[in-house]
Design a protein around this motif. Structure first.
Motif, PDB file in Angstrom:
ATOM      1  N   ILE A  80      15.340 -31.648  38.361  1.00 56.52           N
ATOM      2  CA  ILE A  80      16.157 -32.602  37.608  1.00 56.52           C
ATOM      3  C   ILE A  80      15.293 -33.835  37.414  1.00 56.52           C
ATOM      4  O   ILE A  80      14.767 -34.381  38.392  1.00 56.52           O
ATOM      5  CB  ILE A  80      17.448 -32.975  38.371  1.00 56.52           C
ATOM      6  N   SER A  96      10.789 -25.339  30.177  1.00 54.26           N
ATOM      7  CA  SER A  96      12.048 -24.679  29.824  1.00 54.26           C
ATOM      8  C   SER A  96      13.166 -25.579  30.316  1.00 54.26           C
ATOM      9  O   SER A  96      13.629 -25.477  31.433  1.00 54.26           O
ATOM     10  CB  SER A  96      12.136 -23.294  30.456  1.00 54.26           C
ATOM     11  N   THR A  97      13.600 -26.457  29.414  1.00 52.53           N
ATOM     12  CA  THR A  97      14.579 -27.475  29.815  1.00 52.53           C
ATOM     13  C   THR A  97      15.755 -27.532  28.847  1.00 52.53           C
ATOM     14  O   THR A  97      15.655 -27.181  27.680  1.00 52.53           O
ATOM     15  CB  THR A  97      13.948 -28.878  29.843  1.00 52.53           C
ATOM     16  N   VAL A  98      16.867 -28.006  29.386  1.00 53.59           N
ATOM     17  CA  VAL A  98      18.006 -28.423  28.574  1.00 53.59           C
ATOM     18  C   VAL A  98      18.232 -29.881  28.957  1.00 53.59           C
ATOM     19  O   VAL A  98      18.045 -30.259  30.119  1.00 53.59           O
ATOM     20  CB  VAL A  98      19.235 -27.519  28.841  1.00 53.59           C
ATOM     21  N   SER A  99      18.583 -30.722  27.992  1.00 47.90           N
ATOM     22  CA  SER A  99      18.630 -32.150  28.307  1.00 47.90           C
ATOM     23  C   SER A  99      19.742 -32.870  27.559  1.00 47.90           C
ATOM     24  O   SER A  99      20.246 -32.399  26.546  1.00 47.90           O
ATOM     25  CB  SER A  99      17.283 -32.795  27.974  1.00 47.90           C
ATOM     26  N   GLY A 154      15.944 -20.846  32.672  1.00 45.98           N
ATOM     27  CA  GLY A 154      15.514 -22.218  32.437  1.00 45.98           C
ATOM     28  C   GLY A 154      15.032 -22.936  33.680  1.00 45.98           C
ATOM     29  O   GLY A 154      14.309 -23.914  33.588  1.00 45.98           O
ATOM     30  N   ASP A 155      15.390 -22.449  34.838  1.00 45.85           N
ATOM     31  CA  ASP A 155      14.993 -23.179  36.046  1.00 45.85           C
ATOM     32  C   ASP A 155      13.541 -22.952  36.427  1.00 45.85           C
ATOM     33  O   ASP A 155      12.900 -23.811  37.011  1.00 45.85           O
ATOM     34  CB  ASP A 155      15.926 -22.835  37.219  1.00 45.85           C
ATOM     35  N   TYR A 167      13.019 -34.617  40.657  1.00 46.63           N
ATOM     36  CA  TYR A 167      13.289 -34.006  41.956  1.00 46.63           C
ATOM     37  C   TYR A 167      13.377 -32.502  41.745  1.00 46.63           C
ATOM     38  O   TYR A 167      14.223 -32.017  40.993  1.00 46.63           O
ATOM     39  CB  TYR A 167      14.606 -34.535  42.541  1.00 46.63           C
ATOM     40  N   LEU A 204      11.761 -24.749  24.971  1.00 48.74           N
ATOM     41  CA  LEU A 204      11.202 -23.558  25.619  1.00 48.74           C
ATOM     42  C   LEU A 204       9.767 -23.407  25.134  1.00 48.74           C
ATOM     43  O   LEU A 204       9.540 -23.248  23.937  1.00 48.74           O
ATOM     44  CB  LEU A 204      12.014 -22.310  25.236  1.00 48.74           C
ATOM     45  N   GLY A 213      11.326 -21.122  34.057  1.00 46.95           N
ATOM     46  CA  GLY A 213      10.534 -20.764  32.876  1.00 46.95           C
ATOM     47  C   GLY A 213      10.206 -19.292  32.781  1.00 46.95           C
ATOM     48  O   GLY A 213       9.133 -18.926  32.298  1.00 46.95           O
ATOM     49  N   SER A 268       9.304 -26.334  39.063  1.00 50.74           N
ATOM     50  CA  SER A 268      10.501 -25.583  38.685  1.00 50.74           C
ATOM     51  C   SER A 268      11.702 -26.246  39.343  1.00 50.74           C
ATOM     52  O   SER A 268      11.560 -27.114  40.211  1.00 50.74           O
ATOM     53  CB  SER A 268      10.391 -24.136  39.175  1.00 50.74           C
ATOM     54  N   ASN A 269      12.906 -25.835  38.928  1.00 49.11           N
ATOM     55  CA  ASN A 269      14.145 -26.272  39.573  1.00 49.11           C
ATOM     56  C   ASN A 269      14.253 -27.791  39.660  1.00 49.11           C
ATOM     57  O   ASN A 269      14.687 -28.339  40.665  1.00 49.11           O
ATOM     58  CB  ASN A 269      14.224 -25.682  41.000  1.00 49.11           C
ATOM     59  N   PHE A 295       7.915 -18.740  29.674  1.00 46.98           N
ATOM     60  CA  PHE A 295       8.169 -20.122  29.234  1.00 46.98           C
ATOM     61  C   PHE A 295       7.898 -21.099  30.380  1.00 46.98           C
ATOM     62  O   PHE A 295       8.639 -22.059  30.580  1.00 46.98           O
ATOM     63  CB  PHE A 295       9.596 -20.257  28.694  1.00 46.98           C
ATOM     64  N   GLN A 296       6.811 -20.857  31.085  1.00 48.44           N
ATOM     65  CA  GLN A 296       6.539 -21.670  32.271  1.00 48.44           C
ATOM     66  C   GLN A 296       5.893 -23.017  31.954  1.00 48.44           C
ATOM     67  O   GLN A 296       5.710 -23.816  32.856  1.00 48.44           O
ATOM     68  CB  GLN A 296       5.672 -20.890  33.258  1.00 48.44           C
ATOM     69  N   PHE A 320      14.088 -28.990  43.440  1.00 50.13           N
ATOM     70  CA  PHE A 320      14.718 -28.402  44.623  1.00 50.13           C
ATOM     71  C   PHE A 320      13.827 -27.330  45.252  1.00 50.13           C
ATOM     72  O   PHE A 320      13.175 -26.572  44.556  1.00 50.13           O
ATOM     73  CB  PHE A 320      16.051 -27.755  44.245  1.00 50.13           C
ATOM     74  N   LEU A 357      17.048 -30.778  32.835  1.00 49.73           N
ATOM     75  CA  LEU A 357      17.179 -29.778  33.894  1.00 49.73           C
ATOM     76  C   LEU A 357      16.246 -28.617  33.587  1.00 49.73           C
ATOM     77  O   LEU A 357      16.267 -28.097  32.481  1.00 49.73           O
ATOM     78  CB  LEU A 357      18.610 -29.223  33.958  1.00 49.73           C
ATOM     79  N   GLY A 358      15.455 -28.192  34.580  1.00 54.44           N
ATOM     80  CA  GLY A 358      14.649 -26.994  34.395  1.00 54.44           C
ATOM     81  C   GLY A 358      13.228 -27.134  34.888  1.00 54.44           C
ATOM     82  O   GLY A 358      12.935 -27.955  35.767  1.00 54.44           O
ATOM     83  N   ARG A 359      12.355 -26.310  34.328  1.00 54.21           N
ATOM     84  CA  ARG A 359      10.939 -26.368  34.672  1.00 54.21           C
ATOM     85  C   ARG A 359      10.227 -27.232  33.652  1.00 54.21           C
ATOM     86  O   ARG A 359      10.441 -27.092  32.447  1.00 54.21           O
ATOM     87  CB  ARG A 359      10.320 -24.969  34.672  1.00 54.21           C
TER      88      ARG A 359
END
Lengths: 324, 324, 324
Positions: free
Chosen positions: B138, B78-81, C64-65, B154, B58, C67, B135-136, B74-75, B156, B91-93
Motif C-alpha cells: 500500500i 500491477s496496481t489499482v489506485s 495485482g498484489d 508499506y 499493469l 504482478g 509486492s503486497n 506483470f511484475q 506486507f 494497492l499492489g506491486r
C-alpha cells in the motif's frame, strides 16, 4: 493515442490420431493451430522521416485448448527494427530468414497434421535446433528488386566458450507473377561440436486452376568422430480454389539416412472460407513409416508420439480458424 | 469503447563484456534494456467526479532477445489506485516510492551497463531485497506542493510468524526549476531476523549546458549475532545535450565495508534521438574491482558474472530503443 | 483497424484471516479478487452475414498484489466460437456451462472470503476437479427461449487409455422477471477410476427491496472398492440495494459426509459503487468447523489454510474493484 496494432488468430480443431503410440492406442480431443498458428501480438511502425521507419513486433503463441497452461510469452517474434531504402534490420527473436519464406511453399503452411515435417528436431535434438527460429539474432532483409529478395540472419551463441546455439543462415528468392523460387542455407551449432546444416530449395508455379509447390531439403548434422546424420526431405503439392474454398494435396518423403529408413506422408486438406478472417477446415494425413522410421504426425497440443518403428499413422483435424 | 492505453518499449542492444567470468572469457550477443527497460503495459484512468479518479496499471518486462523465454508477467507494476486532492493511494506491486524518484537521478536511468548499481542484491540476497520493488504494498503519494512531494510505502510480509519480506519506506523530494533533491529511507526484512536499511540522498542541478547529478547511498544489513554488512555507494554524473542527442558521463564508487573492498565504475554514454519515440545509443562502462570486490556490469539477458576478485571488466552496448 | 475489445478488472483488497493455520496464527496483507476476479482479456465478434457470427475470447487472471509472479496465461477462457440462430458452439478452455450460470446465484459471485465454497477441490483433488472449468471442451449454448436456456459441455480426456480428466455436463435454466432457477449436472473423471458427479440446483427471487438466493449442491466421488465421498452444500442469501451500494448476507453449510462433519459459514458484505466501473467493498466471513471439518476461507493470494479440525476462522476483506 497509441500506435499499436493488436492482432491474432485463434485456431482450434477437433483432432484424431490412430496409432498414437507404440501400443497402437488412438487419441482424440482438441488440438490447436491446425490451419494457422494461434497467436496474439502487438506491433507498430513509426515513420521517422526521410524514408526511415522504426518498428516493433511482439507475438506469442496461443493454445486455445488449454488456455496456455504453460504460460504466455513472446517467443514467436520479439523484434525492434529499422527499415528504409536499404532494406530492414531486425534485432531479437524471430523466424530464421529462410524459414520465413518457406512457410508459403508448404501447402499446409508448416502447421497441423498435413504439414511438411522437414523442420523437425531430428535425432533427439530440441528447441531451436529445428531451424525455425533463433533468439539473439540480427537479421537483414533486402528490398524487393523486381521480384528478387534476400535475407540474412546471425544468432549469437552468447557463450563464454564454445559456440553452442549459434545460428547463421540466409536465403535468396525470386517471386514474380506465377513463379516463385527460394534457396536457403542455414547452420546451427547444436550442443558440443555438433553442427547442423540445412540446404533447402523450394518452388511454386501457379497455373491459375492449379498451383504446384515443391520443397527439397537436406539436413545434415556433422558429429565429430561419428558419421554424419542426414535427412533428405521432399514435398510435392497441388492446390486449387473451389468456390469460397481451396483443396490441397501434398506428398512428402523423409529419407532418414542415419537409420537408413524412409517415411512417406500423404496430406489432403480443404479450407472453406466463411469470410476473409474466418474459415472452417478439414485435413486428413497418412504417414507410412518404413524400417526403423518412427515419425508421428504433428497435432499441436494433442499428445501423440510415433506409432512405433515401421508402423503407420493416420490423423484427422476438423477446425475453425478466426483472425483478428 | 475501452479506456485502456496500451504502451511499451522495446530496447535491444548488441552487447560485449570482457572478463565476463573468473576465467577471463569475454561474451557478446544481444542484451535487452540498455537505455530503457523493455516493457509492455496496459493502464487507464477513470474520472469519478468530484476530483476523484480511479486508475489501474499493469506492466511487464519484455525480453526482446529471447521473446520472454521465462514467460510474461506483470511484475514491473500491477496496481489499482484512487487519486484526488489528497494525493494518490495505490494497492499492489510497484516500485518502492523512493526508487521511483531516484531513477532520474542516475544518468543511466538504472538500466544497462552504465547504471549506478547501488540497488543490487548485495551479499547473496535475491529478488526484492535489492529495494527496487515490493509486492503486497500500500503506497501513498502526496500532491505536488510548489515542488515538494513525498511518498510512503508499506509492503506486507504476509507471514503467519516472523516478518520476512516486509517492506517500509518513503521519500521526500524538492524539485523545482533547475534544482532537484531527494532523500529516502527504506527498510526490508530479509529472511530470518536480518534487516536491510537503505538511506539514499540524491541531487541534480541543471546549468542548461550541463546537468549535474549525484547519489549517495548507504545500505546496511543488520545481522543478529554478526557484524553489520554495509555498502556505501556514490555516483556523480554530468550530461549535456548535443544536437538531437545527449552525452553523459558518470562515476560510481561501491565501498563494500563488510569485505573492506571498493569498486570504481566509469560510464560514458551517447543517445541519438531519431524521434521522440526512437533512439540509437551507445554506452561504454569500465569497472575496476579492488581487493575482494567482484562486481560485474549489468547487461540484461547477456549472461555475465563478476570478473573475479580484484579484476576489472569493460562493457559496451550499442542499441535501439523504440517506444509505443 | 482492429476489431478487438481489450477488457479487464483489477480488484485488490486488504485481507485479514485469524486462525490461518492449525497453530492459530493470523495473517494479513494484500489479497486479490475479493469482489470480482481480477482479469485481463481480449475478445471480438465478427459478423459473417446470414445471422452467423464468429468470435474469440482470450482471458487470463491478474494477481495485482504480486504482478502475476507465476506468469500470465489465458486459463480463465480461451475459446473460438460460432453463433447464430441455432445458439453458440465454443471450442477451447472455458467455464463449465453450469458453473457459468451459478456465479450470479452466489451473492458473493464465487470470489473472496464470503463466497459459497461448494466448487472446491474436495478430498485432496486439485485443478479442474473443482468443476469450475474444463480444457479441451466443446460446448453448446441454446438461444434464449422466453427465459429458458440450456448449455452442454464435453471436455475431452485426450488419454490413450483410461478417461482421466474427461468432463461432461450441462444445465437448464429459467430466468424471467423476478424469478431465476437453474439445474445442472456435471461429471468429471478424476485420476484412475474415480468419478466426480455434481448435481446443483439454484434459485433466486427478486422482491425488489430484497433479493433472495439459494443453492443446493451434492458432490459425490465414486471410488471403486471404497465408499462414496459425498459433500452436501447449501447456501441461502439475501441482498438489498442501499443508495449507491448493496448489502448482502449469506449462510452456507458444507456437510462433508465422508468424514461425517459439518462446517457453517456466515458472510456479510457491503459494496459501495463509486461509478459503474469502480467500487469499494468490505466483506466479513465467519467459518465454524465442527468435528473433523477443517475448511478455510478463500482469500486469493493470501496464504491461508484450514484452522485445524473443528476450529473456527474469521476473515475480513476491504478492497477496491476497478473495471476497464
Amino acid at each position: 493515442q497509441s500506435s499499436v496494432t493488436l492482432f491474432g488468430i485463434v485456431d482450434t480443431a477437433f483432432g484424431y490420431v490412430d496409432n498414437a503410440n507404440a501400443a497402437g492406442d488412438s487419441v482424440y480431443g482438441l488440438s490447436t493451430s491446425g490451419n494457422a498458428t494461434s497467436r496474439l501480438g502487438f506491433r507498430g511502425v513509426e515513420d521517422l522521416g526521410g524514408g526511415l521507419k522504426a518498428g516493433f513486433w511482439l507475438e506469442g503463441e496461443i493454445f486455445g485448448d488449454d488456455g496456455n497452461s504453460k504460460g504466455f510469452n513472446f517467443q514467436r517474434r520479439s523484434t525492434v527494427s529499422l527499415a528504409g531504402g536499404f532494406g530492414e534490420v531486425r534485432l531479437g527473436r524471430d523466424l530464421t530468414p529462410g524459414f520465413s519464406k518457406f512457410i508459403s511453399y508448404d501447402l499446409f503452411g508448416q502447421v497441423g497434421i498435413g504439414q511438411f515435417m522437414g523442420w523437425s528436431n531430428w535425432y533427439g535434438t530440441s528447441g531451436d535446433a529445428n531451424g525455425i527460429r533463433s533468439s539473439n539474432m540480427i537479421s537483414y532483409y533486402t528490398p524487393n528488386f523486381s521480384g528478387f529478395t534476400a535475407g540474412l540472419g546471425y544468432g549469437f551463441d552468447e557463450q563464454t566458450s564454445g559456440k553452442a546455439g549459434r545460428y547463421v543462415g540466409g536465403y535468396v528468392a525470386y517471386e514474380n507473377g506465377p513463379l516463385g523460387v527460394v534457396v536457403s542455407y542455414d547452420q546451427r551449432n547444436l550442443a558440443a561440436d555438433v553442427d547442423r546444416n540445412a540446404l533447402t530449395v523450394a518452388g511454386s508455379y501457379n497455373l491459375n486452376v492449379v498451383k504446384l509447390n515443391a520443397i527439397v531439403q537436406q539436413t545434415k548434422d556433422d558429429v565429430p568422430g561419428a558419421s554424419d546424420r542426414k535427412v533428405n526431405a521432399y514435398a510435392l503439392g497441388a492446390s486449387a480454389p473451389i468456390g469460397a474454398g481451396e483443396v490441397k494435396a501434398q506428398y512428402a518423403l523423409y529419407d532418414q539416412k542415419a537409420i537408413d529408413s524412409k517415411a512417406h506422408q500423404i496430406s489432403l486438406g480443404y479450407v472453406h472460407n466463411l469470410s476473409k478472417r474466418t474459415a472452417l477446415y478439414g485435413t486428413v494425413a497418412y504417414l507410412k513409416n518404413k524400417d526403423a522410421s518412427n515419425l508421428g504426425l504433428a497435432a499441436r497440443n494433442l499428445s501423440t508420439g510415433g506409432p512405433g518403428a515401421g508402423e503407420n499413422q493416420t490423423g484427422v483435424q476438423l477446425g475453425i480458424r478466426h483472425s483478428f
